[in-house]
Design an enzyme around this catalytic site. Structure first.
Site, PDB file in Angstrom:
ATOM      1  NE  ARG A  34       6.222  -1.110  -0.450  1.00 26.08           N
ATOM      2  CZ  ARG A  34       6.781  -0.530   0.670  1.00 26.08           C
ATOM      3  NH1 ARG A  34       7.998  -0.628   0.554  1.00 26.08           N
ATOM      4  NH2 ARG A  34       6.545   0.281   1.435  1.00 26.08           N
ATOM      5  CB  THR A  35       0.044   0.268  -4.226  1.00 22.31           C
ATOM      6  OG1 THR A  35       0.572  -0.738  -3.562  1.00 22.31           O
ATOM      7  CG2 THR A  35      -0.895  -0.290  -5.205  1.00 22.31           C
ATOM      8  NE  ARG A  41      -3.351   0.336  -0.677  1.00 24.14           N
ATOM      9  CZ  ARG A  41      -2.232   0.134  -0.429  1.00 24.14           C
ATOM     10  NH1 ARG A  41      -1.330   0.555   0.253  1.00 24.14           N
ATOM     11  NH2 ARG A  41      -1.513  -0.903  -1.000  1.00 24.14           N
TER      12      ARG A  41
HETATM   13  N1   CP Z   1       2.883  -3.555  -0.912  1.00 25.75           N
HETATM   14  C1   CP Z   1       2.236  -2.674  -0.890  1.00 25.75           C
HETATM   15  O1   CP Z   1       1.017  -2.580  -1.103  1.00 25.75           O
HETATM   16  O2   CP Z   1       3.098  -1.670  -0.491  1.00 25.75           O
HETATM   17  P1   CP Z   1       2.425   0.107  -0.292  1.00 25.75           P
HETATM   18  O3   CP Z   1       1.394   0.065   1.025  1.00 25.75           O
HETATM   19  O4   CP Z   1       3.582   0.830   0.097  1.00 25.75           O
HETATM   20  O5   CP Z   1       1.671  -0.015  -1.413  1.00 25.75           O
END
Ligand code: CP
Length: 309
Positions: free
Chosen positions: A54-55, A104
Site C-alpha cells: 500500500r504505502t 521505510r
Molecule cells: N498499511 C501499510 O503500511 O501497508 P503496507 O505495508 O502494504 O505498505
C-alpha cells in the site's frame, strides 16, 4: 520542519492542513484525473528496506499523478546487499539530486537519522515500531470522511500494539484531534509505555470495543514475534479476534478499520473484513489522497495549487 517524521512532533494545524489538502486531492482521484503538472521537475525516491504494498505503491502513484519523477529502489537488488550502510545509501541518493526520499526501515529513529544527514525532504513510511505518520493521517482522514469529526469519538485500537507503528501514529494523532483512545490486546502485546500516553488500556478486547465509534484492528506481526506468539495464533483468534459478535458491542454505526495487510481469520474475521461497516478499501483509496497532499505540501509548500484540476 521540512520532513514528515512523526505525528508526535506534528501540530494540530499541520495535521489539519494535510487533511484539508487531501480532500482536494480526493476530488482529483474521484474525477479519475491521473496526470497534472504540479510537481513537474521534482524527483522522488522510494527507499524501502521492508516490504510494502500500500504505502510504496500509493506514494509512487501519488508522485506520478502529480507529475513528479518517481524511482523505486528495491533494497534486495541494491548495493545494500553488498554491505553499503544506510548513511552511504542516503548520501548516494542525495548526490543524484532527488527532492524527496520516502523511507521505510526496520530501525526506530531511522527517518530522524536520515533527516539529520541529508538535505532532501524525508518522509517516514514506517520506522520499526516507532511511527507510520502517513498511515495515521490517512486513518484520521477516513474517520473524518465517515464521522465528520474526530473530537469526542471513542476509538478502539486492538491487536498487536507492541510492534505497531500504526498504533503509535494513530494514538498521537487522534489524541491531538480530541478523540478518546482505547487500546486492547494480550498483556504480552501491550507495551508499558501505553500507560503514560494518556489513553485507556484494556486486556479484554470487549472493554475497548464497547460503544466505540471506530474499531481499528491491527495486524498480528508474526514476523516480529521474537519468542513466538503468546497466546498462540489459535488462542488469539478465539480470545481477541474481531468478529461479528464482538463488533456488535460497538455502536451500531461503528466504523471498522484495518491498515492492512490483514491476517483474515486471525485478528479479523472474514465476514466483518468486507462487511458494510468496513472502511478498509476506502482507507487504501484515502492513502493515495493523503500522500498526494503530503508530496504537494512538502515539495511545493502549497504553491502551484491552480495546476491541480
Ligand atoms: N498499511 C501499510 O503500511 O501497508 P503496507 O505495508 O502494504 O505498505
Amino acid at each position: 520542519n521540512k520532513d514528515i517524521l512523526a505525528l508526535q512532533d506534528m501540530s494540530v494545524d499541520e495535521m489539519q492542513l494535510i487533511l484539508d489538502t487531501a480532500k482536494q486531492m480526493k476530488q482529483i482521484i474521484d474525477r479519475d484525473i491521473k496526470k497534472v503538472p504540479t510537481l513537474r521537475g521534482k524527483s522522488v525516491i522510494n527507499l524501502f528496506f521492508e516490504s510494502s504494498t500500500r504505502t510504496r505503491t500509493s506514494f509512487e502513484l501519488a508522485g506520478k499523478y502529480l507529475g513528479a519523477d518517481v524511482v523505486n529502489i528495491t533494497v534486495s537488488a541494491s548495493s545494500v546487499t553488498k554491505g553499503e550502510s544506510l548513511r552511504d545509501t542516503l548520501l548516494t541518493v542525495e548526490a543524484m539530486g532527488v527532492d524527496a526520499i520516502i523511507m521505510r526501515h526496520e530501525a526506530e529513529g531511522s527517518s530522524q537519522f536520515a533527516s539529520s544527514i541529508v538535505k532532501p525532504v524525508i518522509i517516514n513510511a514506517g520506522d520499526g515500531a516507532h511511527e507510520h505518520p502517513t498511515q495515521g493521517l490517512l486513518d484520521m482522514f477516513t474517520i473524518l470522511q465517515y464521522k465528520g469529526q474526530i473530537q469526542g469519538l471513542k476509538v478502539a485500537i486492538v491487536g498487536d500494539i507492541l510492534h505497531s507503528r500504526v498504533a503509535r501514529s494513530n494514538i498521537w494523532g487522534l489524541k491531538k484531534m480530541g478523540a478518546e483512545v482505547h487500546v486492547a490486546g494480550p498483556q504480552t502485546l501491550l507495551p508499558r509505555e501505553m500507560e503514560c500516553m494518556g489513553i485507556r488500556v484494556h486486556n479484554r478486547i470487549e472493554d475497548a470495543i464497547d460503544q466505540a465509534d471506530v474499531v481499528n484492528v491491527l495486524r498480528i506481526q508474526k514476523e516480529r514475534q521474537q519468542k513466538g506468539l503468546f497466546p498462540s495464533l489459535r488462542e488469539y483468534a478465539r480470545i481477541f479476534g474481531v468478529n461479528a459478535k464482538r463488533l456488535a458491542l460497538a455502536k451500531e454505526d461503528a466504523l471498522l478499520m484495518h491498515p492492512g495487510p490483514m491476517n483474515r481469520g486471525l485478528e479479523i474475521a472474514p465476514d466483518v473484513a468486507y462487511s458494510g461497516q468496513s472502511a478498509i478499501q476506502e482507507q487504501v483509496k484515502n492513502g493515495l489522497a493523503v500522500r498526494m497532499a503530503i508530496l504537494f505540501l512538502v515539495l511545493m509548500g502549497g504553491k502551484n495549487i491552480e495546476t491541480i484540476g
